[in-house]
Motif scaffolding. Structure first.
Motif: not given
Length: 245
Positions: A114-118
């Motif tokens: 899962l990729l998130i935009d921190r």
């Protein structure tokens, strides 16, 4: 000379794993079982770096259900130490920029991580809801680094609460994983770089914690991991000193 040889082996092996892995995953893209498969393959590089990695986990670990695994995050060597203990159907939560790393980024996404935009707080917060939704739909676990960044020899950093909010909201346990110190341990021109112990602790029941005491849960888990880290570091130092690896 050893440094150059290691660099060649690591680069060639990593590229081959990423290319082969990406092609393999095209037949069942984003299947969470892929993460453990290719994580363990990258973990084999520990031998190339002269590290003996000793894994410890509860006998019943293979039968755990959905959970959130949390681990201490030291440096890039986590990819060849901690990766060796990743359980099947466990995916990681990483920053979106990983996608742009040649070869690795494509494999990272295709394996189901899962990729998130921190940098976007609203989207990062929405990730908690996405985790809960995934838990409700299928058998899947998530691996997170609650420190949020690499410690690089600064000890166990303060924990962020995202992983703990998600665990409480989904009603799943937290399973701590502790990796003994690797900071300044690997000398690329030295053949034997010693011992690293990776230990999975028993699950922490989150049902006794409410959403108002998530910080208490985070503190409790950090205390468990801090004590275990100190214990493992002492054991490694003693065994390396006595030569009983």
């Amino acid at each position: 000379m050893l440094l150059i040889l290691r660099a060649i082996i690591v680069i060639v092996y990593s590229i081959l794993v990423c290319i082969f892995g990406s092609i393999w995953c095209l037949f069942s893209p984003r299947n969470p079982r892929h993460v453990a498969t290719f994580g363990h393959m990258l973990g084999r590089l520990s031998t190339v770096f002269g590290l003996k990695v000793e894994l410890r986990k509860p006998a019943e670990a293979a039968h755990y259900g959905n959970a959130i695994y949390i681990a201490n995050h030291q440096n890039n060597y986590d990819m060849i130490t901690a990766a060796k203990i990743v359980q099947p159907t466990t995916v990681t939560v990483g920053k979106k920029s990983l996608l742009w790393i040649p070869f690795f980024g494509q494999l990272y996404w295709l394996t189901g991580n899962l990729l998130i935009d921190r940098d976007n707080r609203a989207k990062a917060h929405g990730t908690i809801g996405e985790l809960v939704d995934q838990f409700n739909k299928k058998r899947i676990s998530f691996w997170m680094f609650p420190e949020g960044t690499r410690s690089r020899g600064r000890g166990l950093l303060p924990f962020k609460t995202g992983a703990f909010h998600a665990a409480v909201a989904a009603g799943v346990p937290i399973i701590p994983i502790v990796v003994s110190n690797t900071h300044d341990k690997v000398k690329l021109n030295r053949w034997n770089n010693g011992l690293v112990i990776v230990e999975m602790l028993p699950p922490v029941d989150t049902t006794q914690f409410t959403t108002t005491s998530v910080r208490k849960l985070a503190t409790h888990c950090r205390e468990l991991m801090s004590a275990k880290l100190e214990e493992l570091n002492a054991e490694v130092a003693e065994r390396e000193k006595s030569g009983k690896l």
